[in-house]
Design a protein around this motif. Structure first.
Motif, PDB file in Angstrom:
ATOM      1  N   LEU A 146      84.917  35.305  36.176  1.00  0.00           N
ATOM      2  CA  LEU A 146      83.473  35.179  36.150  1.00  0.00           C
ATOM      3  C   LEU A 146      82.970  35.002  37.572  1.00  0.00           C
ATOM      4  CD1 LEU A 146      83.001  32.700  33.147  1.00  0.00           C
ATOM      5  CD2 LEU A 146      82.493  35.144  33.150  1.00  0.00           C
ATOM      6  N   VAL A 147      81.878  35.665  37.894  1.00  0.00           N
ATOM      7  CA  VAL A 147      81.290  35.552  39.228  1.00  0.00           C
ATOM      8  C   VAL A 147      79.794  35.278  39.074  1.00  0.00           C
ATOM      9  CG1 VAL A 147      80.970  38.065  39.382  1.00  0.00           C
ATOM     10  CG2 VAL A 147      80.992  36.686  41.466  1.00  0.00           C
ATOM     11  N   ASP A 148      79.284  34.364  39.862  1.00  0.00           N
ATOM     12  CA  ASP A 148      77.859  34.030  39.797  1.00  0.00           C
ATOM     13  C   ASP A 148      77.014  35.257  40.114  1.00  0.00           C
ATOM     14  OD1 ASP A 148      78.442  31.449  39.177  1.00  0.00           O
ATOM     15  OD2 ASP A 148      78.140  30.656  41.198  1.00  0.00           O
ATOM     16  N   HIS A 149      75.913  35.404  39.395  1.00  0.00           N
ATOM     17  CA  HIS A 149      75.021  36.548  39.603  1.00  0.00           C
ATOM     18  C   HIS A 149      74.497  36.612  41.033  1.00  0.00           C
ATOM     19  CE1 HIS A 149      73.943  39.460  36.547  1.00  0.00           C
ATOM     20  NE2 HIS A 149      74.165  38.559  35.609  1.00  0.00           N
ATOM     21  N   LEU A 150      74.295  35.456  41.641  1.00  0.00           N
ATOM     22  CA  LEU A 150      73.735  35.431  42.989  1.00  0.00           C
ATOM     23  C   LEU A 150      74.775  35.667  44.072  1.00  0.00           C
ATOM     24  CD1 LEU A 150      71.281  32.394  42.636  1.00  0.00           C
ATOM     25  CD2 LEU A 150      70.778  34.844  42.422  1.00  0.00           C
ATOM     26  N   ASP A 151      76.043  35.625  43.716  1.00  0.00           N
ATOM     27  CA  ASP A 151      77.109  35.788  44.711  1.00  0.00           C
ATOM     28  C   ASP A 151      77.447  37.274  44.848  1.00  0.00           C
ATOM     29  OD1 ASP A 151      79.206  35.562  46.451  1.00  0.00           O
ATOM     30  OD2 ASP A 151      80.341  34.120  45.262  1.00  0.00           O
ATOM     31  N   VAL A 152      76.586  38.000  45.533  1.00  0.00           N
ATOM     32  CA  VAL A 152      76.735  39.455  45.641  1.00  0.00           C
ATOM     33  C   VAL A 152      77.966  39.821  46.467  1.00  0.00           C
ATOM     34  CG1 VAL A 152      75.625  41.573  46.433  1.00  0.00           C
ATOM     35  CG2 VAL A 152      74.256  39.778  45.383  1.00  0.00           C
ATOM     36  N   ASP A 153      78.254  39.070  47.529  1.00  0.00           N
ATOM     37  CA  ASP A 153      79.408  39.389  48.371  1.00  0.00           C
ATOM     38  C   ASP A 153      80.705  39.359  47.570  1.00  0.00           C
ATOM     39  OD1 ASP A 153      77.794  39.704  50.544  1.00  0.00           O
ATOM     40  OD2 ASP A 153      78.218  37.746  51.429  1.00  0.00           O
ATOM     41  N   THR A 154      80.895  38.303  46.783  1.00  0.00           N
ATOM     42  CA  THR A 154      82.116  38.207  45.974  1.00  0.00           C
ATOM     43  C   THR A 154      82.153  39.298  44.919  1.00  0.00           C
ATOM     44  OG1 THR A 154      82.295  35.821  46.329  1.00  0.00           O
ATOM     45  CG2 THR A 154      83.426  36.725  44.412  1.00  0.00           C
ATOM     46  N   TYR A 155      81.024  39.573  44.299  1.00  0.00           N
ATOM     47  CA  TYR A 155      80.962  40.616  43.278  1.00  0.00           C
ATOM     48  C   TYR A 155      81.378  41.970  43.847  1.00  0.00           C
ATOM     49  CZ  TYR A 155      78.830  43.853  39.906  1.00  0.00           C
ATOM     50  OH  TYR A 155      78.609  44.869  39.012  1.00  0.00           O
ATOM     51  N   GLU A 156      80.839  42.332  45.003  1.00  0.00           N
ATOM     52  CA  GLU A 156      81.170  43.628  45.601  1.00  0.00           C
ATOM     53  C   GLU A 156      82.626  43.679  46.054  1.00  0.00           C
ATOM     54  OE1 GLU A 156      78.266  44.193  48.658  1.00  0.00           O
ATOM     55  OE2 GLU A 156      76.707  44.859  47.241  1.00  0.00           O
ATOM     56  N   ALA A 157      83.144  42.562  46.562  1.00  0.00           N
ATOM     57  CA  ALA A 157      84.554  42.535  46.966  1.00  0.00           C
ATOM     58  C   ALA A 157      85.460  42.725  45.753  1.00  0.00           C
ATOM     59  CB  ALA A 157      84.875  41.223  47.676  1.00  0.00           C
ATOM     60  N   LEU A 158      85.151  42.054  44.655  1.00  0.00           N
ATOM     61  CA  LEU A 158      85.963  42.193  43.440  1.00  0.00           C
ATOM     62  C   LEU A 158      85.961  43.634  42.934  1.00  0.00           C
ATOM     63  CD1 LEU A 158      84.936  38.897  41.623  1.00  0.00           C
ATOM     64  CD2 LEU A 158      87.233  39.461  42.446  1.00  0.00           C
ATOM     65  N   LEU A 159      84.811  44.278  42.965  1.00  0.00           N
ATOM     66  CA  LEU A 159      84.762  45.682  42.548  1.00  0.00           C
ATOM     67  C   LEU A 159      85.652  46.535  43.443  1.00  0.00           C
ATOM     68  CD1 LEU A 159      80.956  46.241  41.764  1.00  0.00           C
ATOM     69  CD2 LEU A 159      82.827  45.806  40.152  1.00  0.00           C
ATOM     70  N   ALA A 160      85.643  46.271  44.742  1.00  0.00           N
ATOM     71  CA  ALA A 160      86.475  47.040  45.668  1.00  0.00           C
ATOM     72  C   ALA A 160      87.954  46.755  45.453  1.00  0.00           C
ATOM     73  CB  ALA A 160      86.083  46.717  47.110  1.00  0.00           C
ATOM     74  N   TRP A 161      88.286  45.574  44.914  1.00  0.00           N
ATOM     75  CA  TRP A 161      89.686  45.233  44.646  1.00  0.00           C
ATOM     76  C   TRP A 161      90.157  45.737  43.290  1.00  0.00           C
ATOM     77  CZ3 TRP A 161      88.642  39.483  46.235  1.00  0.00           C
ATOM     78  CH2 TRP A 161      88.599  39.391  47.627  1.00  0.00           C
TER      79      TRP A 161
END
Length: 233
Positions: A194-209
């Motif tokens: 789960l990733v916080d909606h406001l944490d865009v940096d982590t969200y984009e990194a996870l997608l790239a991983w």
């Protein structure tokens, strides 16, 4: 974590005359690629006792990976509070059945071994307490996977900012290595986080991983939910 950079090849001074007074043709050497960071960073699991012994160090790693900028005196207290809160959360996660934690370590030229990253998680069971209200985010097919023991929650991946911004799609990317290793012992299991909606940096990194948003089933989770569910196969 950085790749070793090969030494620049020695070449003749530009414009230096050859035997007949004309500049010799300087062959372009083949481009050499430095070794991947995999050769300099070692990944290994820690037992619960070892996690206990290194809890302070893990908290410092958390504080360090919050930002690439050094802590200023005025915000040092918030960093310490964040590290303490992380230690408390980790101590709670350790009590879950099947808890696993991996660390990445590098050996410095001095011979000292330093902690550079970690990742941890636990299986999601069909019964018992759910992690961070995860049941409210699982579509029906993932709920069935949890009931059959085929779901593994990746609760945290702590890596330096460079790992989150460089070579994200390379298999030797440290975050990719850690999350893949966590799932290796659970054949057929899906990773969930789960990733916080406001944490865009982590969200984009996870997608790239390699993480993906699961297809919506039925009404799906509201777009106003505080977190997003991601799945890793």
């Amino acid at each position: 974590m950085t790749a070793d950079t090969p030494d620049r090849p020695a070449t003749a001074r530009p414009g230096a005359p050859g035997r007949h007074g004309t500049p010799p043709e300087i062959p372009c050497p083949p481009r050499r690629q430095g070794p991947s960071p995999e050769r300099g960073v070692f990944v290994r699991p820690l037992s619960r006792r070892q996690v206990d012994d290194r809890m302070w160090e893990l908290g410092e790693l958390y504080a360090h990976t919050l930002s690439s900028e050094p802590a200023e005196p005025g915000i040092l207290g918030s960093y310490r509070a964040g590290a303490d809160a992380f230690r408390r959360r980790l101590a709670g996660h350790m009590r879950r059945p099947g808890f696993e934690l991996l660390v990445a370590e590098a050996v410095r030229p001095s011979g000292a071994t330093v902690l550079t990253a970690c990742a941890y998680g636990f299986p999601v069971r069909g019964v018992g307490p759910w992690w961070q209200g995860l049941d409210g985010y699982l579509p029906e097919n993932l709920a069935r996977a949890a009931a059959s023991g085929k779901l593994f929650a990746v609760a945290g991946v702590l890596v330096e900012r460079r790992v989150r911004t460089q070579d994200l799609t390379r298999e030797w990317n440290l975050a990719r290595r850690l999350q893949k290793r966590l799932l290796e012992d659970h054949i057929g299991a899906l990773g969930v986080t789960l990733v916080d909606h406001l944490d865009v940096d982590t969200y984009e990194a996870l997608l790239a991983w390699g993480w993906r948003c699961p297809p919506a089933e039925g009404g799906g989770v509201s777009s106003f939910a505080p977190r997003r569910l991601l799945v890793l196969r």
